[in-house]
Design an enzyme around this catalytic site. Structure first.
Site: not given
Ligand code: NAD
Length: 362
Positions: A141, A192, A224, A248, A252
């Site tokens: 980000y 990852k 994943d 992020d 959620d």
């Protein structure tokens, strides 16, 4: 010594839910000897209306001088036409950057009274209590270079950079292990590492930091698989540690396991444990000013503040149990209402929590 909390109600339902939290704080001061003082400041659209900027200098100073910050929410349609730099959300980003709040703590806890609110089967989510720790000020980000350009084939292309320094990884890892120590002493680091060099380094540094916390069981999972496991068997996790982008998304997802946005608090901490505490939801302009919003996420944010910034586990537990008692008594705001319970307003829910709290004293 008296500790100071900066209170920033913000916009929309912000002032309503913060008012109920102040009632709880007052009850703790008068009934439980909690030694804190508060000072209110402006942020977001309310600050823009009053001063022409969503993040006044005075608010930054108030936040810097305080020991912790409690925030309602910012934003609303009224301010959407404004330039990006003047939008209410700039106030939040300014606070995060100005105070270097790099560690985002997002608990996902399902209250037994609200089991029906989850879309998952009861046996998968009952007693769910996990914590996601997300790095908040680095990663893709913020990485540079970033942007859009025209490539050699004269086609548009967009690009971003995933970058973490060893020190950025190490400081969030320390927070992860310290929080795990306050819970079940289990930390699962999400990366990852099979595909991204940056997260290969992430795993390496987390393992190195872990050597300082031999009492915490460290495991690793690819993102994943973590996404899949979160909906398949979320109770296998206690603390999950992850970068900005993965965090992020996963936080959620974890929030929705509990089915109710009005119930979940969050914290954003700096390297000294000073933090900003706020509900995970926004300013809910669709219900603002109607005395129907659920104040519990904000009251729980106060409990987190006491636990993580003031190291006051006992008072935090009083608050959490008072909320349980209000729910046990059948009180439900509209967002968590179901048949057979009693629909209450924002202020009535605040009153129910305060009386449950004071009942614990006697
Ligand atoms: P939102 O979280 O404000 O609302 C989503 C839905 O959930 C709405 O239907 C709302 O009524 C409901 N809801 C939210 N909190 C509730 C509560 N405590 N009790 C009962 N119902 C509740 O998200 P949105 O509608 O996408 O955004 C509204 C505004 O909030 C936007 O301006 C957005 O930018 C801002 N926002 C701010 C923050 C923040 O301050 N941290 C976070 C997210 C969104």
């Amino acid at each position: 010594m008296t500790k100071k909390i900066a209170i920033l109600p913000g916009d929309g339902i912000g002032p309503e839910i913060v008012n109920e939290t102040i009632k709880v704080l007052d009850a703790l001061r008068s009934g439980f000897g909690l030694n804190v003082e508060t000072e209110q400041g402006l942020i977001g659209g309310a600050a823009y209306d009053a001063t022409g900027t969503p993040f006044p200098e005075a608010t930054l100073k108030l936040a810097q001088d305080a020991d912790a910050i409690l925030l309602g929410a910012v934003g609303g349609p009224k301010w959407e036409p404004l330039d990006y730099a003047l939008r209410p959300e700039r106030g939040l980003l300014g606070l995060r950057a100005g105070l270097e709040l790099f560690a985002n703590l997002r608990p996902a806890l399902l209250y037994p009274q609200l089991l029906d609110a989850s879309t998952l089967k009861a046996d998968v989510v009952s007693n769910l209590d996990l914590m996601i720790i997300r790095e908040l000020t680095g990663g893709i980000y913020f990485g540079k270079p970033r942007g859009r350009r025209i490539n050699d084939s004269n086609k548009r292309e967009g690009y971003n950079t995933l970058v973490y320094s060893e020190s950025e990884i190490s400081r969030i890892a320390h927070i992860g292990f310290q929080i795990a120590r306050k819970r079940q002493k289990r930390l699962c680091s999400i990366d990852k590492a099979n595909v991204l060099e940056c997260t290969e380094l992430w795993r390496e540094v987390v393992i190195e930091v872990g050597k300082e916390y031999p009492d915490v069981a460290l495991s690793h999972m690819y993102v994943d698989n973590a996404a899949m496991q979160l909906v398949r068997n979320p109770k296998q996790f206690d603390v999950m540690l992850t970068d900005n982008l993965f965090g992020d998304i996963l936080s959620d997802c974890a929030a929705m396991l509990t089915g109710s946005i009005g119930m979940l608090p969050s914290a954003s901490l700096d390297k000294n444990g000073k933090g900003m505490y706020e509900p995970i939801h926004g300013s809910a302009p669709d219900i603002a000013g109607r005395n129907v919003a659920n104040p519990i996420a904000t009251v729980l944010s106060l409990a987190m503040l006491l636990r993580y910034s003031f190291d006051d586990d006992a008072t935090a537990t009083h608050i959490e149990q008072a909320i349980q008692a209000a729910l046990d008594a059948g009180c439900r705001t509209a967002d968590i209402y179901s048949e057979g319970t009693r629909k209450v307003s924002t202020t009535e829910m605040g009153d129910a929590i305060v009386s449950a709290l004071l009942a614990r004293k006697s």
